[in-house]
Design a protein around this motif. Structure first.
Motif, PDB file in Angstrom:
ATOM      1  N   GLY A 152       0.816  -1.202   0.000  1.00  0.00           N
ATOM      2  CA  GLY A 152       0.000   0.000   0.000  1.00  0.00           C
ATOM      3  C   GLY A 152       0.852   1.255   0.000  1.00  0.00           C
ATOM      4  O   GLY A 152       0.456   2.290  -0.542  1.00  0.00           O
ATOM      5  N   THR A 153       2.034   1.162   0.588  1.00  0.00           N
ATOM      6  CA  THR A 153       2.953   2.299   0.605  1.00  0.00           C
ATOM      7  C   THR A 153       3.359   2.671  -0.820  1.00  0.00           C
ATOM      8  O   THR A 153       3.362   3.854  -1.188  1.00  0.00           O
ATOM      9  N   ILE A 154       3.694   1.664  -1.621  1.00  0.00           N
ATOM     10  CA  ILE A 154       4.073   1.924  -3.015  1.00  0.00           C
ATOM     11  C   ILE A 154       2.904   2.581  -3.754  1.00  0.00           C
ATOM     12  O   ILE A 154       3.088   3.582  -4.461  1.00  0.00           O
ATOM     13  N   GLU A 155       1.716   2.034  -3.595  1.00  0.00           N
ATOM     14  CA  GLU A 155       0.542   2.596  -4.277  1.00  0.00           C
ATOM     15  C   GLU A 155       0.264   4.026  -3.825  1.00  0.00           C
ATOM     16  O   GLU A 155      -0.070   4.883  -4.641  1.00  0.00           O
ATOM     17  N   SER A 156       0.409   4.297  -2.538  1.00  0.00           N
ATOM     18  CA  SER A 156       0.200   5.659  -2.027  1.00  0.00           C
ATOM     19  C   SER A 156       1.204   6.631  -2.631  1.00  0.00           C
ATOM     20  O   SER A 156       0.858   7.751  -3.005  1.00  0.00           O
ATOM     21  N   ILE A 157       2.456   6.202  -2.718  1.00  0.00           N
ATOM     22  CA  ILE A 157       3.488   7.071  -3.305  1.00  0.00           C
ATOM     23  C   ILE A 157       3.187   7.326  -4.770  1.00  0.00           C
ATOM     24  O   ILE A 157       3.275   8.463  -5.243  1.00  0.00           O
ATOM     25  N   LYS A 158       2.838   6.279  -5.520  1.00  0.00           N
ATOM     26  CA  LYS A 158       2.554   6.443  -6.954  1.00  0.00           C
ATOM     27  C   LYS A 158       1.378   7.377  -7.218  1.00  0.00           C
ATOM     28  O   LYS A 158       1.297   7.990  -8.278  1.00  0.00           O
ATOM     29  N   ASN A 159       0.475   7.481  -6.267  1.00  0.00           N
ATOM     30  CA  ASN A 159      -0.685   8.363  -6.423  1.00  0.00           C
ATOM     31  C   ASN A 159      -0.493   9.734  -5.783  1.00  0.00           C
ATOM     32  O   ASN A 159      -1.395  10.567  -5.823  1.00  0.00           O
ATOM     33  N   SER A 160       0.670   9.979  -5.206  1.00  0.00           N
ATOM     34  CA  SER A 160       0.906  11.250  -4.513  1.00  0.00           C
ATOM     35  C   SER A 160       1.304  12.349  -5.495  1.00  0.00           C
ATOM     36  O   SER A 160       1.854  12.084  -6.568  1.00  0.00           O
ATOM     37  N   ASP A 161       1.040  13.584  -5.100  1.00  0.00           N
ATOM     38  CA  ASP A 161       1.453  14.729  -5.924  1.00  0.00           C
ATOM     39  C   ASP A 161       2.971  14.774  -6.059  1.00  0.00           C
ATOM     40  O   ASP A 161       3.486  15.104  -7.126  1.00  0.00           O
ATOM     41  N   GLY A 162       3.673  14.439  -4.993  1.00  0.00           N
ATOM     42  CA  GLY A 162       5.140  14.465  -5.046  1.00  0.00           C
ATOM     43  C   GLY A 162       5.684  13.565  -6.145  1.00  0.00           C
ATOM     44  O   GLY A 162       6.599  13.948  -6.877  1.00  0.00           O
ATOM     45  N   TYR A 163       5.107  12.374  -6.285  1.00  0.00           N
ATOM     46  CA  TYR A 163       5.540  11.447  -7.338  1.00  0.00           C
ATOM     47  C   TYR A 163       5.057  11.928  -8.703  1.00  0.00           C
ATOM     48  O   TYR A 163       5.831  11.997  -9.649  1.00  0.00           O
ATOM     49  N   LEU A 164       3.774  12.269  -8.800  1.00  0.00           N
ATOM     50  CA  LEU A 164       3.191  12.639 -10.087  1.00  0.00           C
ATOM     51  C   LEU A 164       3.793  13.920 -10.664  1.00  0.00           C
ATOM     52  O   LEU A 164       3.869  14.083 -11.882  1.00  0.00           O
ATOM     53  N   LEU A 165       4.231  14.813  -9.800  1.00  0.00           N
ATOM     54  CA  LEU A 165       4.803  16.087 -10.272  1.00  0.00           C
ATOM     55  C   LEU A 165       6.328  16.066 -10.336  1.00  0.00           C
ATOM     56  O   LEU A 165       6.937  17.058 -10.722  1.00  0.00           O
ATOM     57  N   SER A 166       6.943  14.949  -9.974  1.00  0.00           N
ATOM     58  CA  SER A 166       8.411  14.885  -9.977  1.00  0.00           C
ATOM     59  C   SER A 166       8.938  14.701 -11.396  1.00  0.00           C
ATOM     60  O   SER A 166       8.208  14.334 -12.321  1.00  0.00           O
ATOM     61  N   ASP A 167      10.244  14.939 -11.546  1.00  0.00           N
ATOM     62  CA  ASP A 167      10.862  14.799 -12.858  1.00  0.00           C
ATOM     63  C   ASP A 167      11.012  13.316 -13.218  1.00  0.00           C
ATOM     64  O   ASP A 167      10.862  12.432 -12.378  1.00  0.00           O
ATOM     65  N   LEU A 168      11.321  13.061 -14.474  1.00  0.00           N
ATOM     66  CA  LEU A 168      11.410  11.694 -14.990  1.00  0.00           C
ATOM     67  C   LEU A 168      12.490  10.880 -14.274  1.00  0.00           C
ATOM     68  O   LEU A 168      12.289   9.691 -13.990  1.00  0.00           O
ATOM     69  N   LYS A 169      13.616  11.509 -13.964  1.00  0.00           N
ATOM     70  CA  LYS A 169      14.698  10.795 -13.279  1.00  0.00           C
ATOM     71  C   LYS A 169      14.227  10.289 -11.907  1.00  0.00           C
ATOM     72  O   LYS A 169      14.484   9.149 -11.527  1.00  0.00           O
ATOM     73  N   THR A 170      13.535  11.132 -11.169  1.00  0.00           N
ATOM     74  CA  THR A 170      13.030  10.761  -9.846  1.00  0.00           C
ATOM     75  C   THR A 170      11.993   9.648  -9.960  1.00  0.00           C
ATOM     76  O   THR A 170      12.028   8.678  -9.200  1.00  0.00           O
ATOM     77  N   GLN A 171      11.076   9.762 -10.908  1.00  0.00           N
ATOM     78  CA  GLN A 171      10.072   8.718 -11.111  1.00  0.00           C
ATOM     79  C   GLN A 171      10.712   7.393 -11.524  1.00  0.00           C
ATOM     80  O   GLN A 171      10.305   6.333 -11.058  1.00  0.00           O
ATOM     81  N   THR A 172      11.720   7.459 -12.387  1.00  0.00           N
ATOM     82  CA  THR A 172      12.413   6.242 -12.834  1.00  0.00           C
ATOM     83  C   THR A 172      13.100   5.556 -11.667  1.00  0.00           C
ATOM     84  O   THR A 172      13.006   4.332 -11.513  1.00  0.00           O
ATOM     85  N   LEU A 173      13.773   6.329 -10.830  1.00  0.00           N
ATOM     86  CA  LEU A 173      14.433   5.767  -9.651  1.00  0.00           C
ATOM     87  C   LEU A 173      13.403   5.143  -8.711  1.00  0.00           C
ATOM     88  O   LEU A 173      13.587   4.027  -8.219  1.00  0.00           O
ATOM     89  N   ALA A 174      12.300   5.844  -8.493  1.00  0.00           N
ATOM     90  CA  ALA A 174      11.246   5.316  -7.622  1.00  0.00           C
ATOM     91  C   ALA A 174      10.656   4.033  -8.202  1.00  0.00           C
ATOM     92  O   ALA A 174      10.481   3.040  -7.486  1.00  0.00           O
TER      93      ALA A 174
END
Length: 152
Positions: free
Chosen positions: A32-54
């Motif tokens: 659920g932690t992974i799903e919460s992060i993927k749906n968060s503004d911090g993840y959705l608004l982050s740059d491609l490098k940050t999303q790729t690492l996550a």
């Protein structure tokens, strides 16, 4: 003296079976932690490098995280991102664990790290845990495992 023995037997009858049922190796299948992060503004608004690492870290977690409960020790695989750089790597950790009612307590042996979980279910083939944060169960951040072996 007989009253003390009676209370001990009642305690063992209600607590011990769950302790026995959790023993074995469990692979993480959802978080659920992974799903919460993927749906968060911090993840959705982050740059491609940050999303790729996550995303890499999430995939490594789902592919390799396990909890192996033995009689009183827990060996588990954790995920780490060394200094925020790829590649994501796994780390094997060792802890002691106790189960009191529906509360699982884990104390790592190599570092000063302690955490608690609410045990939602301990089935024959599935285990679900919710982390306790600030004395409250985080029901959005739960973990689901499937049993891969039973250790005695």
């Amino acid at each position: 003296m007989n009253q003390v023995l009676f209370y001990f037997l009642v305690y063992v009858q209600f607590i011990h079976p769950n302790s026995e049922r959790i023993i074995g190796k469990w692979d993480l299948i959802s978080s659920g932690t992974i799903e919460s992060i993927k749906n968060s503004d911090g993840y959705l608004l982050s740059d491609l490098k940050t999303q790729t690492l996550a995303n890499e870290m999430f995939q490594v977690a789902l592919d390799s995280v396990f909890y192996e409960f033995k009689k009183d020790t827990l060996i588990y695989q954790d995920v780490a991102v060394p200094e925020g750089q790829m590649p994501v790597k796994t780390i094997t950790r060792k802890a002691i664990w106790t189960l009191h009612g529906d509360t699982l307590m884990v104390k790592e042996l190599e570092r000063n790290y302690f955490r608690t979980y609410v045990v939602n279910t301990i089935g024959k083939d599935s285990l679900s845990l919710y982390p306790i944060i600030d004395n409250k169960a985080n029901f959005k951040g739960g973990y689901t495992f499937i049993r891969v072996s039973i250790n005695k």
